[in-house]
Design a protein around this motif. Structure first.
Motif, PDB file in Angstrom:
ATOM      1  N   GLU A 202       0.838  -1.192   0.000  1.00 39.61           N
ATOM      2  CA  GLU A 202       0.000   0.000   0.000  1.00 39.61           C
ATOM      3  C   GLU A 202       0.878   1.249   0.000  1.00 39.61           C
ATOM      4  OE1 GLU A 202      -3.145  -0.162  -0.263  1.00 39.61           O
ATOM      5  OE2 GLU A 202      -3.842  -2.053   0.582  1.00 39.61           O
ATOM      6  N   PRO A 203       0.421   2.346  -0.619  1.00 43.16           N
ATOM      7  CA  PRO A 203       1.203   3.587  -0.579  1.00 43.16           C
ATOM      8  C   PRO A 203       1.082   4.264   0.781  1.00 43.16           C
ATOM      9  CG  PRO A 203      -0.867   3.978  -1.684  1.00 43.16           C
ATOM     10  CD  PRO A 203      -0.825   2.490  -1.376  1.00 43.16           C
ATOM     11  N   ALA A 204       2.086   5.026   1.122  1.00 41.42           N
ATOM     12  CA  ALA A 204       2.040   5.828   2.358  1.00 41.42           C
ATOM     13  C   ALA A 204       1.787   7.286   2.031  1.00 41.42           C
ATOM     14  CB  ALA A 204       3.337   5.670   3.144  1.00 41.42           C
ATOM     15  N   PHE A 205       1.075   7.513   0.913  1.00 40.08           N
ATOM     16  CA  PHE A 205       0.762   8.869   0.506  1.00 40.08           C
ATOM     17  C   PHE A 205      -0.457   8.821  -0.394  1.00 40.08           C
ATOM     18  CE2 PHE A 205       3.682   6.983  -2.443  1.00 40.08           C
ATOM     19  CZ  PHE A 205       3.091   7.195  -3.666  1.00 40.08           C
ATOM     20  N   THR A 206      -1.082   9.987  -0.604  1.00 41.88           N
ATOM     21  CA  THR A 206      -2.207  10.101  -1.516  1.00 41.88           C
ATOM     22  C   THR A 206      -1.714  10.731  -2.806  1.00 41.88           C
ATOM     23  OG1 THR A 206      -3.728  10.384   0.325  1.00 41.88           O
ATOM     24  CG2 THR A 206      -4.520  11.034  -1.854  1.00 41.88           C
ATOM     25  N   PRO A 207      -1.764  10.039  -3.950  1.00 43.06           N
ATOM     26  CA  PRO A 207      -1.150  10.539  -5.164  1.00 43.06           C
ATOM     27  C   PRO A 207      -1.697  11.867  -5.647  1.00 43.06           C
ATOM     28  CG  PRO A 207      -2.513   8.608  -5.620  1.00 43.06           C
ATOM     29  CD  PRO A 207      -2.379   8.718  -4.136  1.00 43.06           C
ATOM     30  N   ALA A 208      -3.001  12.110  -5.499  1.00 39.85           N
ATOM     31  CA  ALA A 208      -3.573  13.344  -6.026  1.00 39.85           C
ATOM     32  C   ALA A 208      -3.187  14.564  -5.204  1.00 39.85           C
ATOM     33  CB  ALA A 208      -5.102  13.231  -6.085  1.00 39.85           C
ATOM     34  N   SER A 209      -2.818  14.368  -3.948  1.00 39.62           N
ATOM     35  CA  SER A 209      -2.536  15.502  -3.074  1.00 39.62           C
ATOM     36  C   SER A 209      -1.127  16.020  -3.220  1.00 39.62           C
ATOM     37  CB  SER A 209      -2.768  15.097  -1.613  1.00 39.62           C
ATOM     38  OG  SER A 209      -1.768  14.168  -1.210  1.00 39.62           O
ATOM     39  N   GLY A 210      -0.202  15.175  -3.679  1.00 38.77           N
ATOM     40  CA  GLY A 210       1.188  15.578  -3.754  1.00 38.77           C
ATOM     41  C   GLY A 210       1.869  15.625  -2.412  1.00 38.77           C
ATOM     42  N   LYS A 211       1.217  15.127  -1.365  1.00 46.83           N
ATOM     43  CA  LYS A 211       1.787  15.132  -0.027  1.00 46.83           C
ATOM     44  C   LYS A 211       2.370  13.763   0.300  1.00 46.83           C
ATOM     45  CE  LYS A 211      -1.531  18.585   1.619  1.00 46.83           C
ATOM     46  NZ  LYS A 211      -2.588  18.874   2.609  1.00 46.83           N
ATOM     47  N   ALA A 212       3.493  13.765   0.979  1.00 41.35           N
ATOM     48  CA  ALA A 212       4.181  12.506   1.249  1.00 41.35           C
ATOM     49  C   ALA A 212       4.057  12.051   2.686  1.00 41.35           C
ATOM     50  CB  ALA A 212       5.658  12.639   0.895  1.00 41.35           C
ATOM     51  N   GLU A 213       3.290  12.782   3.492  1.00 38.66           N
ATOM     52  CA  GLU A 213       3.147  12.324   4.860  1.00 38.66           C
ATOM     53  C   GLU A 213       2.290  11.067   4.907  1.00 38.66           C
ATOM     54  OE1 GLU A 213       0.339  15.818   4.129  1.00 38.66           O
ATOM     55  OE2 GLU A 213       2.504  15.485   3.996  1.00 38.66           O
ATOM     56  N   PRO A 214       2.499  10.188   5.887  1.00 38.34           N
ATOM     57  CA  PRO A 214       1.734   8.943   5.976  1.00 38.34           C
ATOM     58  C   PRO A 214       0.236   9.198   5.959  1.00 38.34           C
ATOM     59  CG  PRO A 214       3.556   8.908   7.511  1.00 38.34           C
ATOM     60  CD  PRO A 214       3.511  10.310   6.935  1.00 38.34           C
ATOM     61  N   VAL A 215      -0.485   8.301   5.290  1.00 35.29           N
ATOM     62  CA  VAL A 215      -1.929   8.454   5.123  1.00 35.29           C
ATOM     63  C   VAL A 215      -2.680   7.862   6.299  1.00 35.29           C
ATOM     64  CG1 VAL A 215      -3.899   7.748   3.715  1.00 35.29           C
ATOM     65  CG2 VAL A 215      -1.785   8.479   2.616  1.00 35.29           C
ATOM     66  N   ASP A 216      -3.637   8.600   6.807  1.00 30.97           N
ATOM     67  CA  ASP A 216      -4.566   8.077   7.801  1.00 30.97           C
ATOM     68  C   ASP A 216      -5.658   7.327   7.053  1.00 30.97           C
ATOM     69  OD1 ASP A 216      -6.399   7.542   9.758  1.00 30.97           O
ATOM     70  OD2 ASP A 216      -6.810   9.634  10.272  1.00 30.97           O
ATOM     71  N   GLU A 217      -5.655   5.988   7.166  1.00 29.49           N
ATOM     72  CA  GLU A 217      -6.582   5.164   6.396  1.00 29.49           C
ATOM     73  C   GLU A 217      -8.030   5.556   6.640  1.00 29.49           C
ATOM     74  OE1 GLU A 217      -5.972   2.587   4.253  1.00 29.49           O
ATOM     75  OE2 GLU A 217      -3.813   2.886   4.328  1.00 29.49           O
TER      76      GLU A 217
END
Length: 417
Positions: A202-217
């Motif tokens: 799973e990615p640890a980022f949201t691709p559309a946001s451009g942010k690389a901080e870990p994603v809160d599922e």
């Protein structure tokens, strides 16, 4: 800190540069999974099982019907499990269990009950190898090139469809049909599983946001399954999928008898049927490219409605072989994009919050139409002594139902990830 820094580098790079590992693992997982292995190879084993055990073709093909019925239950459950435990765990466990199930087919005795139970177990435990699982992760790694990425991931079914029959012919010739089942069982265990274990995550980022901080599922945008099933768009897509999959899938397993009825000889037919797999690969890639650049419902209307032309062509008597090839290419192309369209529409209209659970229900709609299509086509042929009426019905269904996609409207911005 090092992990977060690594993710920042990934986000700043090209989607395909950071996501090719996911695509490779997904392509092999889908190609060596439940969506491809049984349906492309059942016809290869059928004559050998009939000769060995005296079973009829109908009894043997009933194994596929059992698979379809089980998937109706297992697919939505798999979607829920993916949301709860993550796609990586479900995919790895399912690839292992599905491979072992296929290995057990090599030990078959003269028992139809054992044969049917094995297929039921394989479908239950192998549901995590369906596109439901892998496309959830592909969607989360890709945004700008999501359509093409989905197409690439799903080329696994088409590639397997092209390559599996020559492979099986060689194995069965040297080692018998039991060796064939054993070889197929090794594909998910020794090819797809190690690659998925190494590359699929799973990615640890949201691709559309451009942010690389870990994603809160729990904060991923989109509808829950309950919200989706209360939305009119959900029921519109579900209602469209059943007849479209019926019309497309009903013709493909019956292509050989359809062409024979139209006066084409067996040798020529053997050069035509592989075109379905090749066209489906093209459909996934070209269709995915179009989905990234144009409004997806419009693309779906055009590409899924066009095989109506094929149905009209195939109703003609004394069919010209070149026209038959054109008809087969159109059908194969549409079959290639149907899965991709559903995955793409699910992500765009309902978001990624409960993607697997929602797509799992849509997959049931697709499987229902595809599962009963070949049977109904055959029944119509038995009654009318011609496939013409079934093809004529499909020629009406495809453009009419595909037009339903046009009512979906704009993508809801709040659910786009």
């Amino acid at each position: 800190m090092q992990a977060v820094s690594s993710e920042i580098e990934l986000v700043q790079g090209n989607e395909f540069r950071r996501g090719w590992r996911i695509l490779l693992a997904s392509m092999l997982g889908i190609g060596c999974g439940l969506a491809a292995l049984p349906f492309y190879t059942a016809g290869v084993f059928a004559p050998h099982l009939a000769r060995e055990f005296g079973w009829s073709m109908g009894q043997i093909m009933a194994g596929l019907t059992i698979t379809t019925v089980v998937v109706v239950i297992a697919a939505p459950v798999t979607g829920v499990l993916c949301e709860k435990y993550g796609t990586r765990k479900i995919a790895l466990a399912s690839l292992a269990c599905f491979g072992l199930s296929y290995l057990s087919l090599a030990t078959l005795g003269n028992s139809l009950i054992q044969f049917y139970l094995t297929w039921a177990v394989a479908a239950t435990l192998g549901a995590g190898t369906l596109p439901i699982t892998f496309t959830r992760t592909v969607n989360r790694w890709f945004d700008k090139h999501r359509g093409l990425a989905l197409g690439l991931a799903m080329t696994g079914t088409g590639l397997f469809g092209v390559l599996c029959k020559p492979l099986l012919a060689w194995v069965i010739a040297d080692y018998g049909w039991r060796g064939g089942y054993f070889a197929l069982g090794l594909l998910p265990l020794c090819l797809a599983l190690p690659i998925a274990f190494t590359l699929f995550r799973e990615p640890a980022f949201t691709p559309a946001s451009g942010k690389a901080e870990p994603v809160d599922e729990t904060a991923i945008p989109g509808m829950t399954r309950g919200e989706a099933v209360r939305h009119w768009r959900f029921w519109l897509i579900a209602a469209i999928l059943v007849p479209i999959s019926f019309a497309l899938a009903g013709a493909v397993p019956n292509l050989e008898p359809i062409l024979l009825d139209r006066g084409i000889d067996q040798a020529t037919i053997l050069t035509m049927t592989p075109l379905v797999g090749l066209a489906s690969i093209s459909g996934r890639l070209i269709g995915g490219w179009l989905l990234d650049r144009f409004w997806a419902p419009g693309v779906a209307f055009v590409l899924l409605g066009m095989p109506a032309i094929s149905c009209i062509i195939l109703t003609g008597t004394n069919l010209d072989p070149n026209m038959a090839r054109a008809a087969i290419l159109l059908i194969g192309f549409a079959l290639g994009i149907e899965y991709d369209v559903v995955a793409y529409l699910t992500s765009r209209y309902f978001g990624m919050r409960s993607y697997a659970a929602i797509y799992g229900i849509f997959y049931v709609c697709f499987s229902t139409g595809a599962g009963f299509g070949p049977l109904v086509f055959g029944m119509i042929r038995d009654f009318a002594q011609d496939f013409g009426p079934a093809l004529q019905i499909s020629a009406v269904i495809l453009p009419l139902c595909s037009a339903g996609f046009l009512f979906l409207g704009r993508y809801p911005a709040k659910t786009v990830t």
